[in-house]
Design a protein around this motif. Structure first.
Motif, PDB file in Angstrom:
ATOM      1  N   SER A 235      -1.525  -2.550  11.629  1.00  0.00           N
ATOM      2  CA  SER A 235      -1.912  -1.893  10.450  1.00  0.00           C
ATOM      3  C   SER A 235      -3.692  -1.728  10.683  1.00  0.00           C
ATOM      4  CB  SER A 235      -1.486  -2.520   9.094  1.00  0.00           C
ATOM      5  OG  SER A 235      -2.458  -2.008   7.948  1.00  0.00           O
ATOM      6  N   GLU A 241      -3.401  -2.391   2.583  1.00  0.00           N
ATOM      7  CA  GLU A 241      -1.946  -2.023   2.750  1.00  0.00           C
ATOM      8  C   GLU A 241      -1.115  -2.919   1.865  1.00  0.00           C
ATOM      9  OE1 GLU A 241       1.397  -0.756   5.722  1.00  0.00           O
ATOM     10  OE2 GLU A 241      -0.456  -0.818   6.470  1.00  0.00           O
ATOM     11  N   VAL A 242      -1.089  -4.256   2.264  1.00  0.00           N
ATOM     12  CA  VAL A 242      -0.267  -5.223   1.651  1.00  0.00           C
ATOM     13  C   VAL A 242      -0.276  -5.291   0.125  1.00  0.00           C
ATOM     14  CG1 VAL A 242      -1.480  -7.416   1.534  1.00  0.00           C
ATOM     15  CG2 VAL A 242       1.077  -7.399   1.989  1.00  0.00           C
ATOM     16  N   SER A 244      -1.451  -2.539  -1.748  1.00  0.00           N
ATOM     17  CA  SER A 244      -1.490  -1.318  -2.455  1.00  0.00           C
ATOM     18  C   SER A 244       0.124  -1.142  -2.550  1.00  0.00           C
ATOM     19  CB  SER A 244      -2.039  -0.208  -1.698  1.00  0.00           C
ATOM     20  OG  SER A 244      -1.543  -0.068  -0.347  1.00  0.00           O
ATOM     21  N   ARG A 245       0.852  -1.582  -1.309  1.00  0.00           N
ATOM     22  CA  ARG A 245       2.353  -1.020  -1.398  1.00  0.00           C
ATOM     23  C   ARG A 245       3.205  -2.407  -1.218  1.00  0.00           C
ATOM     24  NH1 ARG A 245       3.195   2.160   4.521  1.00  0.00           N
ATOM     25  NH2 ARG A 245       5.244   2.083   3.396  1.00  0.00           N
ATOM     26  N   HIS A 246       2.694  -3.425  -1.290  1.00  0.00           N
ATOM     27  CA  HIS A 246       3.617  -4.553  -1.479  1.00  0.00           C
ATOM     28  C   HIS A 246       2.918  -5.808  -2.653  1.00  0.00           C
ATOM     29  CE1 HIS A 246       5.654  -2.990   1.859  1.00  0.00           C
ATOM     30  NE2 HIS A 246       4.557  -3.161   2.457  1.00  0.00           N
ATOM     31  N   LYS A 249       5.473  -7.966  -4.539  1.00  0.00           N
ATOM     32  CA  LYS A 249       6.009  -9.105  -3.633  1.00  0.00           C
ATOM     33  C   LYS A 249       5.003 -10.239  -3.423  1.00  0.00           C
ATOM     34  CE  LYS A 249       9.211  -6.131  -0.948  1.00  0.00           C
ATOM     35  NZ  LYS A 249       9.552  -5.794   0.297  1.00  0.00           N
TER      36      LYS A 249
END
Length: 439
Positions: A235, A241-242, A244-246, A249
């Motif tokens: 990435s 990214e982590v 926004s998408r995860h 979690k």
């Protein structure tokens, strides 16, 4: 996955796996030795050494402020996690681990030569807090890298056990730091320790940092990261990214770790101070209790990692947090007897809960995130959990004692955190039988 990528992932033989386990264990042990020496010195000497005016007027408040300096470092863990996670996901795990080890060691050694308040006034606590911030920044990036190097080099059926390498480094660091304080206190005496002997454990970090650096430089890069590099799928902005998408979690990871970290820091930083100052148990006996408790934590963490591969990560966590929820209140009635044997028994049962909810953590976290953002995901989740849990747990415990006079109120606080962590981990999908996602 192509044949070439499979070869990259399976290229590490037994010897390389042994080197990885040794490097993560030794490095993490050194990191946590540095961290715990500070935590224990906070409970014993930092009040009068760095907050002398407050100590004279209100010793209880000085102790709360001293414990709060532990929490300040936790506030900078997410920054360390974000920076280290970004670098680790883009350029590899190995180099970041060497950097975090050097930074932690230097900050710790410099604490050992800091002038006190009596020598330079308000500059003393300011410099102490600055170095503690550097420790927190380093710790924020250390765990994620060590966890991933262990788990990503592991066979699928042993990921939890391999992930124990950085986990048992925590109690080993506590064993060494408490043991060093115990030996120095017995050798030098309580007066000399308060005046100058407390500096020696910090200065020992200079030797330890060279040992850890030599060992970590022999490591090869994680095979999962090498596979990503071969596919050019790293990435470009792993933190963005982590989140926004995860993001869900990451929050789950933080809440799962919250109770374990809070209870761990009560064991590490609060018990010794409480035993000496409130129960008047001799310092050497309390340091011995701390050392034996760390031994229990070590074995139960190893057991937790082993059970994580057999019962599953989630089920092992549930057992640990169930015990923690039930034990954190009644243990105070044993502790408050002032009997060292009962104090030790209470602490050892607590370490069983700690170990079972700590051993499988590296595997559980690594399996929650895809490889391209895994370093960022596990590091930020871990760092946020530390803020929610252990950052101010000793200070909160001291405040609860000071304001209510009832130690079992600390147990209510810890039981509430344990219940939240138990519910959160019960909602995570078990993935011990699945292959790592390399995308």
């Amino acid at each position: 996955m192509t044949t070439a990528e499979s070869a990259v992932l399976n290229s590490n033989g037994t010897q390389e796996q042994k080197r990885v386990l040794a490097a993560t264990l030794v490095g993490t042990t050194i990191e946590w030795y540095d961290f715990f020496v500070y935590a224990q010195a906070t409970g014993l000497v930092f009040g009068p050494a760095f907050f002398a005016p407050i100590e004279k007027q209100n010793p209880g408040l000085a102790q709360i402020i001293s414990f709060a300096t532990i929490g300040i470092s936790f506030l900078f863990r997410p920054l360390g996690a974000a920076v280290s996670g970004h670098l680790g996901d883009r350029f590899g795990r190995r180099g970041v681990l060497i950097f975090t080890l050097i930074l932690m060691g230097l900050a710790t050694a410099l604490i050992g030569v800091l002038p006190t308040y009596a020598q330079i006034g308000a500059w003393a606590p300011m410099l102490l807090i600055t170095l503690r911030v550097l420790q927190g920044f380093s710790a924020g990036g250390e765990w994620g890298g060590a966890a991933l190097m262990s788990v990503e080099n592991a066979p699928r059926n042993k990921r939890s056990l391999f992930g124990c390498a950085p986990q048992i480094g925590t109690p080993l660091g506590l064993i060494i730091s408490t043991g060093v304080l115990w030996i120095l206190t017995e050798t030098l005496g309580k007066q000399a320790m308060a005046e100058w002997g407390w500096r020696l454990p910090f200065l020992f970090s200079i030797a330890l940092i060279f040992i850890g650096m030599i060992i970590r430089r022999t490591l090869e890069e994680s095979p999962v990261f090498e596979a990503l590099r071969a596919r050019r799928e790293r990435s470009s902005a792993p933190l963005a990214e982590v989140l926004s998408r995860h993001g869900g979690k990451v929050l789950s990871a933080a809440l799962i770790f919250m109770a374990n970290n809070a209870v761990g820091y009560i064991l590490i930083a609060f018990f010794i101070s409480y035993g000496q100052k409130a129960l008047h148990i001799p310092a050497l006996q309390m340091l011995l209790i701390g050392t034996l408790s760390a031994v229990g934590w070590f074995f139960f963490t190893l057991l937790g990692g082993w059970l994580g591969d057999r019962l599953g990560r989630v089920r092992t966590f549930q057992i640990g947090y169930g015990l923690m929820t039930l034990w954190t209140i009644p243990m105070w009635f044993l502790i408050d007897t002032g009997n060292p044997a009962l104090f030790l028994f209470a602490a050892l049962v607590l370490t069983a809960a700690l170990g079972l909810s700590y051993g499988p953590q590296a595997a559980l976290y690594a399996e929650m995130f895809p490889a391209r953002v895994r370093y960022s995901g596990v590091s930020v989740g871990y760092a946020l959990g530390a803020i929610l849990g252990g950052a101010f747990a000793p200070a909160i415990a001291q405040w609860l004692i000071t304001s209510s006079g009832k130690s079992w109120m600390i147990g209510v606080y810890l039981a509430a955190l344990s219940l939240v962590s138990l519910i959160t981990v019960s909602m995570v999908k078990e993935a011990k039988a699945e292959d790592f996602e390399v995308s």
